[in-house]
Every structure is written in structure tokens, then in C-alpha cells.
Scaffold this active site. Structure first.
Site, PDB file in Angstrom:
ATOM      1  N   VAL A   6       0.841  -1.192   0.000  1.00 30.15           N
ATOM      2  CA  VAL A   6       0.000   0.000   0.000  1.00 30.15           C
ATOM      3  C   VAL A   6       0.879   1.245   0.000  1.00 30.15           C
ATOM      4  O   VAL A   6       1.830   1.344   0.778  1.00 30.15           O
ATOM      5  CB  VAL A   6      -0.907   0.014   1.260  1.00 30.15           C
ATOM      6  CG1 VAL A   6      -1.787   1.235   1.282  1.00 30.15           C
ATOM      7  CG2 VAL A   6      -1.732  -1.245   1.338  1.00 30.15           C
ATOM      8  N   CYS A   7       0.551   2.185  -0.873  1.00 34.52           N
ATOM      9  CA  CYS A   7       1.250   3.483  -0.859  1.00 34.52           C
ATOM     10  C   CYS A   7       0.266   4.567  -1.268  1.00 34.52           C
ATOM     11  O   CYS A   7      -0.935   4.318  -1.404  1.00 34.52           O
ATOM     12  CB  CYS A   7       2.490   3.474  -1.745  1.00 34.52           C
ATOM     13  SG  CYS A   7       2.207   3.561  -3.502  1.00 34.52           S
ATOM     14  N   ALA A   8       0.772   5.755  -1.473  1.00 31.78           N
ATOM     15  CA  ALA A   8      -0.101   6.889  -1.790  1.00 31.78           C
ATOM     16  C   ALA A   8      -0.818   6.683  -3.122  1.00 31.78           C
ATOM     17  O   ALA A   8      -2.007   6.944  -3.242  1.00 31.78           O
ATOM     18  CB  ALA A   8       0.695   8.181  -1.787  1.00 31.78           C
TER      19      ALA A   8
END
Length: 111
Positions: A6-8
Site C-alpha cells: 500500500v502506498c499513496a
């Protein structure tokens, strides 16, 4: 094992996921068929979390990690906030190791 990164925006985690896959493919002990990986932006976490065994969180989301960890805990999933050093160097081997350790600790705690 199913690993969710998960990231931006999901872009840098896609690169990390590819590095992790390279590590698995080079390994004599691990088989790529035993892993499912997906990289997503953080806003898709609630819809995807149930399908995965461990959640890896990009360091750019450090400011949101308390909420992400809460969501992970509520879904009985371990999560790891990756460090900027490891993430920035695209060290897929170390990130894969962190995922495997988090998953194993979670399994042992459930026993």
C-alpha cells in the site's frame, strides 16, 4: 502467501513488488506460485484487505500508519511500515523478509 503493498498512489509499491518477485524467482527455497502480490493506493485498502495475509505500507504513508494499522488489526492482518531507507533502495529481499517474518509472528500469536 498473499502480500498487499500500500502506498499513496500504488506506483512505487508496484516497483517494490517487482523487486520482491525477482528475489523469489532467484531463491532456491521459495516458489513464485506460492505468492500473490498486489500494489494499491491506500484508499483501496478496505476493499482489498480480506484477500491478503500481510499488509506492507510504504514510508510515505507514515503519517497515516496508525489508522492503517487499526484497519489491519480489525481485520486480523499483520502490517509493516517500511522504512524509507529500505524502500528507497528498492531492497526487495529485505521487504520480502519483513513480510515473511510478520506473517509468521502473526500465525504463532494466533496459536
Amino acid at each position: 502467501m498473499n502480500i498487499l503493498l500500500v502506498c499513496a498512489g500504488g506506483f512505487s509499491t508496484t516497483m517494490m513488488m517487482e523487486e520482491m518477485k525477482k528475489t523469489i524467482n532467484k531463491s532456491e527455497k521459495l516458489n513464485i506460485e506460492d505468492f500473490v502480490m498486489e500494489a494499491i493506493p491506500v484508499d483501496r485498502l478496505p476493499e482489498k484487505i480480506e484477500q491478503f495475509d500481510v499488509i506492507l505500507v510504504g514510508p510515505q504513508l507514515g503519517h497515516k500508519y496508525i489508522q492503517i494499522k487499526k484497519t489491519s488489526d480489525e481485520n486480523n492482518k499483520p502490517s509493516v511500515l517500511l522504512t524509507a531507507e529500505i524502500y528507497g533502495s528498492m531492497d526487495g529481499a529485505t521487504v520480502l523478509k519483513q513480510a515473511l517474518i510478520a506473517h509468521k509472528k502473526h500465525q504463532m500469536a494466533a496459536v
